[in-house]
Design an enzyme around this catalytic site. Structure first.
Site, PDB file in Angstrom:
ATOM      1  N   SER A 116     -18.709  26.176-110.457  1.00  0.00           N
ATOM      2  CA  SER A 116     -20.076  26.661-110.270  1.00  0.00           C
ATOM      3  C   SER A 116     -20.058  28.076-109.726  1.00  0.00           C
ATOM      4  O   SER A 116     -19.127  28.462-108.998  1.00  0.00           O
ATOM      5  CB  SER A 116     -20.785  25.742-109.273  1.00  0.00           C
ATOM      6  OG  SER A 116     -21.979  26.343-108.827  1.00  0.00           O
ATOM      7  N   TYR A 140     -21.201  22.267-100.777  1.00  0.00           N
ATOM      8  CA  TYR A 140     -21.119  22.064-102.235  1.00  0.00           C
ATOM      9  C   TYR A 140     -20.200  23.115-102.872  1.00  0.00           C
ATOM     10  O   TYR A 140     -19.258  22.785-103.598  1.00  0.00           O
ATOM     11  CB  TYR A 140     -22.523  22.113-102.862  1.00  0.00           C
ATOM     12  CG  TYR A 140     -22.477  22.182-104.369  1.00  0.00           C
ATOM     13  CD1 TYR A 140     -22.087  21.081-105.118  1.00  0.00           C
ATOM     14  CD2 TYR A 140     -22.801  23.368-105.039  1.00  0.00           C
ATOM     15  CE1 TYR A 140     -22.020  21.155-106.513  1.00  0.00           C
ATOM     16  CE2 TYR A 140     -22.748  23.446-106.426  1.00  0.00           C
ATOM     17  CZ  TYR A 140     -22.351  22.336-107.154  1.00  0.00           C
ATOM     18  OH  TYR A 140     -22.272  22.422-108.520  1.00  0.00           O
ATOM     19  N   LYS A 144     -16.279  22.914-104.779  1.00  0.00           N
ATOM     20  CA  LYS A 144     -15.931  23.420-106.121  1.00  0.00           C
ATOM     21  C   LYS A 144     -14.751  24.377-106.049  1.00  0.00           C
ATOM     22  O   LYS A 144     -13.860  24.354-106.896  1.00  0.00           O
ATOM     23  CB  LYS A 144     -17.150  24.107-106.750  1.00  0.00           C
ATOM     24  CG  LYS A 144     -18.268  23.146-107.113  1.00  0.00           C
ATOM     25  CD  LYS A 144     -17.831  22.211-108.245  1.00  0.00           C
ATOM     26  CE  LYS A 144     -18.872  21.170-108.557  1.00  0.00           C
ATOM     27  NZ  LYS A 144     -18.453  20.236-109.604  1.00  0.00           N
TER      28      LYS A 144
END
Ligand SMILES: NC(=O)c1ccc[n+]([C@@H]2O[C@H](COP(=O)([O-])OP(=O)(O)OC[C@H]3O[C@@H](n4cnc5c(N)ncnc54)[C@H](O)[C@@H]3O)[C@@H](O)[C@H]2O)c1
Length: 322
Positions: A116, A140, A144
């Protein structure tokens, strides 16, 4: 055979259709926590299980003679990751570790990973290249980035050939029933406000951008899907230990104000006037991809523009909210 983890979700269901259209054999491994079985087309095997279940993964991979994996399954809500970081680390990092162990055990040696633009955090550059420093600002994004590190290490040690695809702002749908069911991104958030007869919100208009609102690189989910096919095909002939890191974006920015105004026009909500409210902490002013590397390395570039994304997302929204 390719295994698509998360193939019952928004992006995964588009990816498996693109792979099939490209002549690749696919099966889906998904725990249906946010996905839905009816997104998996007839003729594609679906194994319901979590990527945290190593024995379940290995059994599915052996049964379907899986040679490569598109690892799309993950938890993806930034706000939730701040509130429940341990859950995000377990699902996204422990889940990937378990998958890599199952790949090493079964001999599957190709991996395409859903990364991402969140890995970049608050980039202060005009165009974000893959060499722009990665400084994620929430759990988050951290999961990643750690995922990419894990894959790079496993590629070196176990000869895996891998591609980490860093998606920018994904929007749109190939058909209404495949639209994103969540309301976590700008476009569905505006639909929700308009439907409720409320003014769409703009979070801050004093950013150092041409109209003062944030600028983002929106990319159609069908373009995301075709990039996965290109990456999967490329990995077939790649050397053991290859690790590609690629942005998937259009290389073109749209401001939040401009996007909200297009949405108002396309949905026929004439007369709606956006309301500017306080900026949200952690929203970078501008995040636009440089999409040069993927064009050079895979010959891929995006096909769809913002209007197509909004129109197709709107059709999907209408189907869910008749
Ligand atoms: N949607 C975006 O804007 C965006 C942007 C950048 C990156 N991504 C990444 O793309 C991927 C897919 O996102 P999406 O928008 O399709 O989300 P989604 O929630 O629609 O899909 C995720 C899928 O994974 C499955 N899943 C979740 N946890 C699982 C587990 N432990 N085991 C097995 N399956 C599990 C869910 O049931 C669902 O089908 C994620 O990795 C996400 O981080 C998404």
């Amino acid at each position: 055979m390719w295994m698509v983890t998360g193939g019952a979700g928004y992006i995964g269901s588009h990816v498996l259709r693109a792979l099939r259209a490209g002549g690749e054999a696919v099966m889906v491994y998904d725990d249906l926590s946010t996905g839905s079985a009816d997104r998996v087309p007839d003729g594609v095997p679906l194994v319901v299980g979590s990527v945290l279940d190593g024995a379940g993964l290995e059994a599915a991979m052996r049964e379907h003679a899986v040679e490569g994996v598109l690892h799309i399954a993950a938890k993806k809500q930034v706000g939730e990751s701040v509130e429940q970081p341990l859950h995000y680390y377990r699902e996204n990092v422990a889940g990937l570790t378990t998958l890599l162990e199952a790949m090493a055990a079964t001999g599957a040696d190709r991996l395409v990973f859903s990364s991402s633009a969140a890995v970049y955090g608050m980039p202060d550059v005009d165009l974000v290249t893959e060499d722009t420093p990665c400084e994620p600002i929430n759990p988050y994004g951290e999961t990643k980035l750690i995922g990419e590190w894990l894959i790079r290490a496993a590629a070196r040690a176990h000869g895996i050939r891998a591609a980490a695809l860093r998606y920018f702002n994904v929007a749109g749908a190939a058909s209404p029933e495949l639209a994103d069911a969540g309301v976590f991104n700008l476009i569905p958030m505006v639909f929700e406000r308009l439907e409720a007869g409320k003014a769409p919100l703009i979070f801050g208009d004093t950013y150092p951008t041409p109209d003062g609102t944030c600028v983002r690189d929106f990319i159609h989910v069908s373009d995301i899907a075709s990039a996965h096919l290109a990456a999967a095909v490329r990995l077939r002939d790649a050397e053991a230990g290859t690790m590609l890191t690629l942005n998937i974006g259009r290389g073109e920015g749209s401001s939040v104000r401009e996007t909200v105004e297009r949405i108002i026009k396309i949905t026929g909500a004439a007369g709606a006037v956006p309301e500017v409210v306080d900026a949200r902490p952690g929203d970078p002013a501008r995040v636009v991809a440089s999409a040069d590397r993927i064009e050079r390395q895979l010959g891929w570039s995006a096909r769809y523009g913002l209007d197509v994304m909004i129109e197709s997302a709107w059709h999907g929204w209408r189907l869910r909210h008749p």
